[in-house]
Motif scaffolding. Sequence first.
Motif, short mmCIF file in Angstrom:
data_model
loop_
_atom_site.label_atom_id
_atom_site.label_comp_id
_atom_site.label_asym_id
_atom_site.label_seq_id
_atom_site.Cartn_x
_atom_site.Cartn_y
_atom_site.Cartn_z
N PHE A 302 41.19 -22.27 42.09
CA PHE A 302 41.91 -21.00 41.93
C PHE A 302 42.16 -20.72 40.45
CE2 PHE A 302 45.91 -18.59 41.68
CZ PHE A 302 45.59 -17.49 42.48
N ALA A 303 42.57 -21.78 39.74
CA ALA A 303 42.84 -21.61 38.31
C ALA A 303 41.57 -21.30 37.52
CB ALA A 303 43.51 -22.87 37.76
N ARG A 305 38.77 -19.63 38.76
CA ARG A 305 38.16 -18.35 39.12
C ARG A 305 39.01 -17.14 38.73
NH1 ARG A 305 33.87 -18.68 43.01
NH2 ARG A 305 34.37 -16.55 43.70
N VAL A 306 40.34 -17.29 38.71
CA VAL A 306 41.17 -16.13 38.39
C VAL A 306 40.90 -15.60 36.98
CG1 VAL A 306 43.56 -15.43 37.90
CG2 VAL A 306 43.01 -16.57 40.04
N PRO A 307 40.79 -16.46 35.94
CA PRO A 307 40.52 -15.91 34.60
C PRO A 307 39.15 -15.24 34.47
CG PRO A 307 41.44 -18.11 34.45
CD PRO A 307 41.10 -17.87 35.88
N SER A 308 38.23 -15.54 35.41
CA SER A 308 36.88 -14.96 35.31
C SER A 308 36.81 -13.52 35.81
CB SER A 308 35.89 -15.81 36.10
OG SER A 308 36.18 -15.75 37.50
N GLN A 310 37.86 -12.44 38.96
CA GLN A 310 37.78 -12.28 40.41
C GLN A 310 39.11 -11.73 40.94
OE1 GLN A 310 35.14 -12.83 42.30
NE2 GLN A 310 33.83 -13.63 40.64
N PHE A 312 42.51 -11.27 42.79
CA PHE A 312 43.48 -12.35 43.04
C PHE A 312 43.46 -12.81 44.49
CE2 PHE A 312 47.66 -13.93 44.16
CZ PHE A 312 47.94 -14.82 43.13
N ASP A 314 41.17 -12.34 46.88
CA ASP A 314 39.89 -12.92 47.25
C ASP A 314 39.77 -14.35 46.71
OD1 ASP A 314 39.27 -10.60 48.51
OD2 ASP A 314 37.86 -9.88 46.99
N THR A 315 40.22 -14.53 45.49
CA THR A 315 40.15 -15.87 44.90
C THR A 315 41.06 -16.84 45.66
OG1 THR A 315 39.72 -14.90 42.72
CG2 THR A 315 40.48 -17.19 42.78
N PHE A 316 42.23 -16.31 46.06
CA PHE A 316 43.14 -17.18 46.82
C PHE A 316 42.52 -17.59 48.15
CE2 PHE A 316 46.49 -17.73 49.97
CZ PHE A 316 47.24 -18.74 49.38
N SER A 319 39.91 -20.23 47.54
CA SER A 319 40.50 -21.56 47.30
C SER A 319 41.03 -22.15 48.60
CB SER A 319 41.63 -21.45 46.27
OG SER A 319 41.14 -20.92 45.06
#
Length: 952
Positions: A302-303, A305-308, A310, A312, A314-316, A319
Amino acid sequence: MSPEPAHHGSAALHEGRAPASGPATEPGEPVRARPDVSAAAVPSLPVPEVFAALDGAPRGLTPAEAAARQARYGPNDLPAVGRVRLWPRLAAQFTDLFAVVLLVASAITFLAYALEQPRDPATLQLAFAILGVVLLNAGIGFAQEYSAERTAQSLQAMVPHACRVLRDGERQELPARDLVPADVVVLEAGDAVPADCRLVEAQELAVNNAALTGESDAVARVADPVPQGPLLEARNCVFMGTDVVAGTGKAVVFATGAATEFGRIFRLTAAAPRQKTPLQQQVAAMARRVAGVALATGAILFAVRVPSGQPFVDTFVFSLGVMVALVPEGLPATLSVSLAIGVRRMARRHALVKQLLAVEALGSTSVVCTDKTGTLTQAEMTVVQLWADGVAHAVAGVGYAPVGEVTDAGPVRELLRAAALCCDARLVPPSGPHGWCVLGDTTEGALLVAAAKAGLDTAAEEARTPRVAEHPFDSVRKLMSTVHRDPDGTYVAYVKGAPLELLARCDAVDRTGTPVPLTEASRAEVVAAADGLAGQGLRVLAVARRRVAGPRPPLEDVESRLTLLGLAGMYDPPRPEVRDAVDACQRAGIRIVMVTGDHPLTAEAVARRVGIVRGPDPTVVTGAALDALDDGGLDALLAGSAELLLCRVSPEHKMRVVTALQRRGEVVAVTGDGANDAPALKHADIGVAMGASGTDVAREAAVMVLMDDSFASITTAVGLGRSVYRNIRKFLIYLFSHNIAELVPILAATFAGFPLVPITAVQILAIDLGSDVLPALALGAEPMEKDVMDSPPRPRRERLFSTAVIGRILFLGGIQALGVCAVFFWHIHASGIPYAHFTKSDPVYREAITMVQAGIVVSQFFNALAGRTDRQSVFRAGLLSNPWLIGAGCFGIALMAAISYAPPLQAVFNTAPLAPADWAVLAGFGALLLAAEESRKWVLRHRRTLPKGGKR
């Protein structure tokens, strides 16, 4: 049983009540208790003062008094064991760490669905799917535990249900639970004692206290006062849970329910904590580690992919899918059902297991602390040797069935006739499901059976030579005498008892029917014969006779100037199957320690017969000696002696020994059938109670009940437990290896910059529950291997996930992961579409994730085949020898095909139809996995057989 506080009722003396004083008055008139009498002093009181102390009367209580005491003290039964009700038991299924993690994941997924804009139905499907997994696991676990407990509850209770009581001078039969302090109970041979009582009348009364003390010998009881001392040693008291084996008597109740000695042990048992099995501890540790890794991995991804950039939510959800991939959702259900298979297998071998996890714990047993009477032996005294006129005569057959013969019976017929006439016991023929039994003293029963084997009709002899007088056995004389009238009108006395005591009163010995003066040489011959029988571990009785002048001669005339007829040697025979069972335990590296309340010589004799003791100098320790040892001394004793017998021990001693063994890292099984065994049964890792002869308290405390009371069933259960553990490892390897195949493609896609997951959380759940559970169960049902009892027990601290197990998981999972990564990225790259242009509805993407799911399912089929053996080739074991596994694998593949081709399932799982060529590629990867695993096994076998130096 009633749960009300009144269960702790007892006599007023137990409450310290101070009623008015006053001596006993007219018979039948109630009297008041004395204020200066304690409960411990009751045995020391004369009979009239007993009634005064207990506020009773010789005629018994009136109905009104009994009703008042019933209201005050409550029913005469033990408190119902706090059984967990259905709803709390079901709720407990959701406290498992895997269940907690999944419940939290489900709740978060519901929240994610609520926050999504627009809302994705796949997220809601995932939330319900995770929740469904939890409910399924809980239902299976609850059903298995409830079924096992209901079966255990069907066992019969031991505490008597009815008794004979004097109420207001009238003899009545009442439910035992209606007894109250100061009731007068009527006792006869064959009765179970319904409460703790002080005897006020006793005619040749003897009781078997085995349920409380572990001693199998009948103990004579008297009505006279005895000096104050330990209550259980008072010879004028009888106790709940024991049996009257001879004589008659009347007794006054002074303690009921939980205030009895039986109840004291019950309370001690209730206070003993139930020990967690090794598997419980290891599964809990495994759950903590897996949950920790899953949460940490999901958080890290999660940590990342979020800065890339994506989204929030969807990333959650992504993960969360990773976390779900790492949690083995099907493990709780698979473990429960696999253990249940072990339970059913044990039940077919007469071993009822009340807790599923106890099945595996049996397999890790390293020490068995076994009771003697009723566990190793048949609890049926049997005459095996007779000595008369300088010659020994063997007696064939065991138990109370008069089947067998006496070698050269002629010279010992008079010996057996005299012994049978000098008996109060009765031999009872089979009735319904019950075989031959003895009503009365078991020692006398053995003499009656021996007489029948010699062809004597004891009933006819008693009719021809009726008894006209008797002098009961007592512990001072150690003799019993009876006087009989012969058909010619003369009188003859028959005497039996301890050899040395009887020999001292003899002046002649029978030689071929003629009395011969007893010389020093012949006296020494008799002593040597008695010592020889005793040296074989036999209980020895001597029998003598003499002519007397009349029907009622004084005791001094009856028991003097006797003619010795001979000796009888008897013992409580071991169960015939016990020796082989002991051999199997010792071959398996399981240490057997006898822990009994019986005499040291008796215990050692039985231990030698069954093979527990083989050396010349076993260590024999009494309870008094244990009291003198501190914890360090006890540890040294348990560590230093291979052959250890603990005799004359109390329930507290047994618990202390079990605790000390556990402190040394042993996995301890304790066997027993009496209430005195219950605390140790509960405190042990595995408590094993007897189902047929065991007490209610013992069966309640144990986690396993032997329905046939056979020690041999323990050995079988240990073998099955070891097999269950091996099978658990097999399906753990199977389940966790595919977790790697689920996780690695997700990680690879993340670090390769692919925006979507190669396999969704819903697909993972379909694999874990739809395709994996049945093959895992089939692995868990693999039959017991022949060599399972040829290796020592595994150490208590050995981890379920050993280095070898983890290595095999990584090996098989790594091959699967490489295969599914290859097919996924091959599909993606072959399309020529840039990563950023892929969407969830893209047909190529749907085909790719379908290939990943199908690749895991197909490779798991080959993984299951390979996982059936550790070193042996599966082709040698038989590729198709487990049809359940083949069927389960085919079902998983068929389910995968349905997910691929059925439109409704395509909509749920976002899958696409696969071409035949795709299936061929996946089958090739599966065959490669099987070939790699077979190569690994070949290397292991090659290393084992390779001589030093590396040359064949």
